[in-house]
Design an enzyme around this catalytic site. Sequence first.
Site, PDB file in Angstrom:
ATOM      1  N   ARG A 131       6.085   1.916 -11.383  1.00 22.70           N
ATOM      2  CA  ARG A 131       6.657   1.698 -10.043  1.00 22.70           C
ATOM      3  C   ARG A 131       5.623   0.992  -9.181  1.00 22.70           C
ATOM      4  NH1 ARG A 131       7.360   4.405  -4.943  1.00 22.70           N
ATOM      5  NH2 ARG A 131       9.508   4.227  -4.180  1.00 22.70           N
TER       6      ARG A 131
ATOM      7  N   LYS B 258       8.626  10.377  -0.740  1.00 18.27           N
ATOM      8  CA  LYS B 258       9.830   9.961  -0.018  1.00 18.27           C
ATOM      9  C   LYS B 258      10.266  11.101   0.910  1.00 18.27           C
ATOM     10  CE  LYS B 258      11.698   6.617  -3.309  1.00 18.27           C
ATOM     11  NZ  LYS B 258      12.908   6.187  -4.068  1.00 18.27           N
TER      12      LYS B 258
ATOM     13  N   SER C  52      19.669   6.156 -10.078  1.00 18.78           N
ATOM     14  CA  SER C  52      19.445   7.188  -9.065  1.00 18.78           C
ATOM     15  C   SER C  52      20.773   7.580  -8.432  1.00 18.78           C
ATOM     16  CB  SER C  52      18.499   6.671  -7.977  1.00 18.78           C
ATOM     17  OG  SER C  52      17.190   6.550  -8.461  1.00 18.78           O
TER      18      SER C  52
END
Length: 215
Positions: free
Chosen positions: A42, A141, A111
Site C-alpha cells: 500500500r 483510518k 473493501s
Amino acid sequence: MVNKSRIAGLYAIADTQYLDDARLLPAVGEAIAGGARVIQYRDKSHDAPARLAQAKKIVALCRQHGVLFIVNDDVELAKQAQADGVHLGREDVSLAQARTQLGPQTIIGVSCYNELARAVQAQNESADYVAFGSFFPSRTKPQAVRASLELLCEAKQKLHIPVVAIGGITPENGAHLLAAGADALAVIEGVFGQADVRAAAEHYARLFTKLNSQD
C-alpha cells in the site's frame, strides 16, 4: 495457478506510511518470517516507477516463501508487477474492469466496509474475497465506518468466499473476529508500526495456530 482459497491467516499490509524505502523490504521479510500468509503493498506517495520497483522486489520475496502478494488499489501496477492480486476500494476501478485487465486467475478483493449487500454483490461479480471493517478504532483510518461482529457472523452465512477483517485489530481482540468467522486478519500498524516486526507478526499468527488446534 494461484490458489485463491489461500486468503487466510495474517494479512499484513505493508504501508509506506510506516516504512521508508530502506526499511520496506526487510520489514516484509520479517513479517513473513513471523507468519504472515498474505502481504499487501500500500503506497500513496511514490511515483509509478518507484512503486513498480518496490512491488517487484516484494513479489519476488513473497514467491520465495510461498506467500500471496496483493497490490492495494492499483490494477495496472498489479499487472506489471505480476502480483497475485489486487485489492479494490470504493473509489477504485470497477471489479469488472479489473477482472478484464487482470484475467480470471488473479485474486481480486473488495473493501465492503460495513455493507453486507456490497459483499454479496462483489461475490456475484467474481470477487475472490471481501474485507469488512473497521472493527475497532484505527489510527490509520480514524474516520472509517465501524463494522460489527454480528455483520461478520451474517456474512459468513451468506458468502462462500474468504472474509477479511480489518481495522484496529490487535492480538487481543483478533480472537473475537476469528470466532465470528473471519478467515484473515488484515493488519497495518499492529505489525509494521512495531519495533520488532517479526515478533508482532508472530503474536497474530498464534491466533490462527490456536484456532486450528481446536478444530
